[in-house]
Design a protein around this motif. Structure first.
Motif, short mmCIF file in Angstrom:
data_model
loop_
_atom_site.label_atom_id
_atom_site.label_comp_id
_atom_site.label_asym_id
_atom_site.label_seq_id
_atom_site.Cartn_x
_atom_site.Cartn_y
_atom_site.Cartn_z
N SER A 183 -4.48 80.42 -26.97
CA SER A 183 -5.67 79.91 -26.28
C SER A 183 -5.95 78.47 -26.70
O SER A 183 -5.42 77.98 -27.69
CB SER A 183 -6.88 80.81 -26.54
N TRP A 184 -6.83 77.82 -25.96
CA TRP A 184 -7.19 76.44 -26.27
C TRP A 184 -8.52 76.12 -25.60
O TRP A 184 -8.99 76.86 -24.73
CB TRP A 184 -6.11 75.46 -25.85
N ARG A 185 -9.09 75.02 -26.00
CA ARG A 185 -10.20 74.40 -25.28
C ARG A 185 -9.70 73.06 -24.78
O ARG A 185 -9.31 72.19 -25.56
CB ARG A 185 -11.40 74.18 -26.22
N ARG A 186 -9.70 72.89 -23.46
CA ARG A 186 -9.16 71.66 -22.90
C ARG A 186 -9.95 70.46 -23.41
O ARG A 186 -11.18 70.43 -23.36
CB ARG A 186 -9.22 71.70 -21.38
N PRO A 187 -9.26 69.43 -23.94
CA PRO A 187 -9.98 68.28 -24.50
C PRO A 187 -10.65 67.45 -23.40
O PRO A 187 -10.16 67.35 -22.28
CB PRO A 187 -8.88 67.48 -25.19
N CYS B 270 -16.89 62.32 -36.22
CA CYS B 270 -15.70 62.09 -35.38
C CYS B 270 -16.14 62.22 -33.93
O CYS B 270 -16.49 63.32 -33.48
CB CYS B 270 -14.61 63.10 -35.73
N ASN B 271 -16.14 61.12 -33.17
CA ASN B 271 -16.74 61.07 -31.84
C ASN B 271 -15.94 60.13 -30.93
O ASN B 271 -16.11 58.92 -31.04
CB ASN B 271 -18.19 60.59 -31.95
N PRO B 272 -15.06 60.68 -30.07
CA PRO B 272 -14.73 62.08 -29.79
C PRO B 272 -14.08 62.75 -31.00
O PRO B 272 -13.44 62.09 -31.80
CB PRO B 272 -13.76 62.00 -28.62
N HIS B 273 -14.24 64.07 -31.04
CA HIS B 273 -13.83 64.84 -32.21
C HIS B 273 -12.35 65.21 -32.14
O HIS B 273 -11.92 65.90 -31.22
CB HIS B 273 -14.69 66.11 -32.31
N ASN B 274 -11.60 64.73 -33.11
CA ASN B 274 -10.18 65.05 -33.28
C ASN B 274 -10.09 66.20 -34.29
O ASN B 274 -10.67 66.09 -35.37
CB ASN B 274 -9.48 63.80 -33.83
N PRO B 275 -9.45 67.36 -33.94
CA PRO B 275 -8.39 67.54 -32.96
C PRO B 275 -8.79 68.15 -31.63
O PRO B 275 -7.92 68.45 -30.80
CB PRO B 275 -7.47 68.52 -33.70
N LEU B 276 -10.07 68.39 -31.38
CA LEU B 276 -10.45 69.14 -30.19
C LEU B 276 -10.65 68.27 -28.95
O LEU B 276 -10.78 68.80 -27.85
CB LEU B 276 -11.74 69.94 -30.44
N GLY B 277 -10.72 66.96 -29.11
CA GLY B 277 -11.06 66.11 -27.98
C GLY B 277 -12.47 66.39 -27.49
O GLY B 277 -12.77 66.25 -26.30
N LEU B 278 -13.35 66.77 -28.40
CA LEU B 278 -14.71 67.18 -28.09
C LEU B 278 -15.64 65.97 -28.04
O LEU B 278 -15.65 65.15 -28.96
CB LEU B 278 -15.19 68.17 -29.16
N LEU B 279 -16.44 65.89 -26.97
CA LEU B 279 -17.44 64.83 -26.84
C LEU B 279 -18.81 65.38 -27.23
O LEU B 279 -19.20 66.45 -26.76
CB LEU B 279 -17.47 64.32 -25.39
N HIS B 280 -19.52 64.65 -28.05
CA HIS B 280 -20.86 65.07 -28.46
C HIS B 280 -21.89 64.50 -27.48
O HIS B 280 -21.79 63.36 -27.04
CB HIS B 280 -21.15 64.57 -29.87
#
Length: 387
Positions: free
Chosen positions: A310-314, A164-174
């Motif tokens: 808390s959260w990690r901003r996407p 998953c790139n960007p990774h859902n649900p975190l909006g994480l970019l690899h």
């Protein structure tokens, strides 16, 4: 850049798609991945023109969609797809299933990296394979792919990896380095990588999206990418996605898929997606600006009203992953929030390992709706803390 803001509530409540039709009118819907923004003008125009000429038949085998996407990918990500095979299908999920069927045998294991888009679990099963979970790990700088865990899964017999790139649900970019390492591991253990890149056009300013196939020569030789305009331009109901391959073997696998896989593409989806990739970047940038403003607002509201969440901003997309464990609301805080605050979020438990106590929120809405939702959630009393 086009100014993009939410449609009025009365217009939204007249919509019949999932987001505004699933719940009663007293519920604020911030769950499923639909945006509250109006259609981009280029998309609206081509759809009206198609209706006016009765252009509602099958998608033609020769159409401009692949060229439009390749142009967009080159401008947006400096991704040269000159020699790529680009085929359409109905949606990214269908593309994942059909490629999995082509590269795995019944009962084979497929790696996924929870917490992750819930349908991944069902798509692997639909393809006749079984899931091997390799959860994200916290490296100290936030969650990342567990490369050691992926190596163990690949060595243990996983035949494919749905990335998953960007990774859902975190909006994480690899990162490019991470993706290149994934490709090396996949090559070493004869694993095929299928990269779901549907949220890529919604990468936020200052962040960098790296297409998996652009990460290295090895990635091109063992991977596939799935793209769609559906999330970025809010046209999921029109049914159109793209399957991309650059290496010779992946290209031959795409060429060998049943012809019905491409015939399932929606005609309106093809027309709308072509318009989005060719003429919709101004609207897209306006939507990204509105999403960024709402992410800023969400952080302010969270600090003021929900400091124990808390959260990690996407880095991409309009979905945010919220940690409610500090509120003491159990494994499924979304259920309590729906019942007591009349706000619909996506339950974290559906995202697999690491989802208990979390929920996903959709911020592609008006600032007023987002503010009201957070205030309603904050009004729920905290529960007993876990020991």
């Amino acid at each position: 850049m086009t100014d993009v803001s939410s449609d009025p509530t009365d217009v939204l409540r007249a919509r019949t798609s999932e987001k505004w039709a699933e719940h009663p009118d007293d519920v604020l819907p911030l769950f499923v991945a639909e945006m509250d923004y109006p259609l981009a003008d280029p998309i609206r125009r081509v759809l009206h023109e198609a209706i006016d000429r009765g252009d509602t038949g099958y998608v033609a085998s020769a159409n401009p969609l692949a060229g439009a996407f390749c142009g967009f990918a080159g401008r947006r990500w400096n991704w040269d797809l000159t020699d790529a095979t680009v085929l359409s299908t109905a949606d990214v999920s269908m593309g994942i299933v059909e490629i999995l069927r082509a590269v795995t045998a019944p009962g084979d294991r497929v790696a996924i990296t929870p917490p992750v888009y819930p349908p991944f679990f069902d798509l692997v099963a639909e393809a006749g394979a079984s899931v091997t979970e390799v959860p994200l790990v916290d490296t100290g700088d936030g969650p990342r792919l567990d490369l050691d865990g992926l190596e163990t899964a690949f060595a243990g017999g996983a035949r494919a990896f749905v990335l998953c790139n960007p990774h859902n649900p975190l909006g994480l970019l690899h990162s490019r380095a991470e993706l290149a390492r994934v490709a090396e591991l996949a090559l070493a253990f004869n694993v095929r990588v299928i990269s779901d890149e549907i949220h890529a056009p919604l990468t936020h300013p200052g962040a960098t999206f790296v297409p998996y196939l652009s990460a290295s020569t090895v990635a091109r030789e063992n991977g596939f990418a799935l793209h769609s305009a559906s999330k970025a331009w809010n046209i999921a109901g029109l049914k159109c996605a793209l399957m991309v391959a650059e290496g010779e073997e992946p290209k031959s696998i795409l060429a060998g898929l049943p012809v019905e896989v491409t015939w399932r593409t929606g005609q309106f989806g093809m027309l709308a997606s072509t318009a989005a990739y060719r003429e919709g970047e101004g609207w897209l940038d306006g939507a990204r600006a509105s999403i960024k403003a709402n992410l800023d607002l969400l952080d302010e509201l969270r600090r003021e009203h929900l400091p124990d969440v808390s959260w990690r901003r996407p880095d991409a997309g309009y979905l945010a992953w919220l940690d409610f464990r500090g509120r003491g609301w159990g494994d499924d805080p979304a259920a309590r929030i729906l019942e007591q605050a009349r706000v619909a979020l996506s339950p974290g438990t559906g995202f697999g390992s690491g989802g208990s106590g979390w929920a996903r929120i959709n911020v592609a809405c008006s600032p007023e709706l987002l503010t009201e939702a957070v205030r309603r959630i904050a009004a729920i009393p905290p529960g007993p803390q876990r020991q």
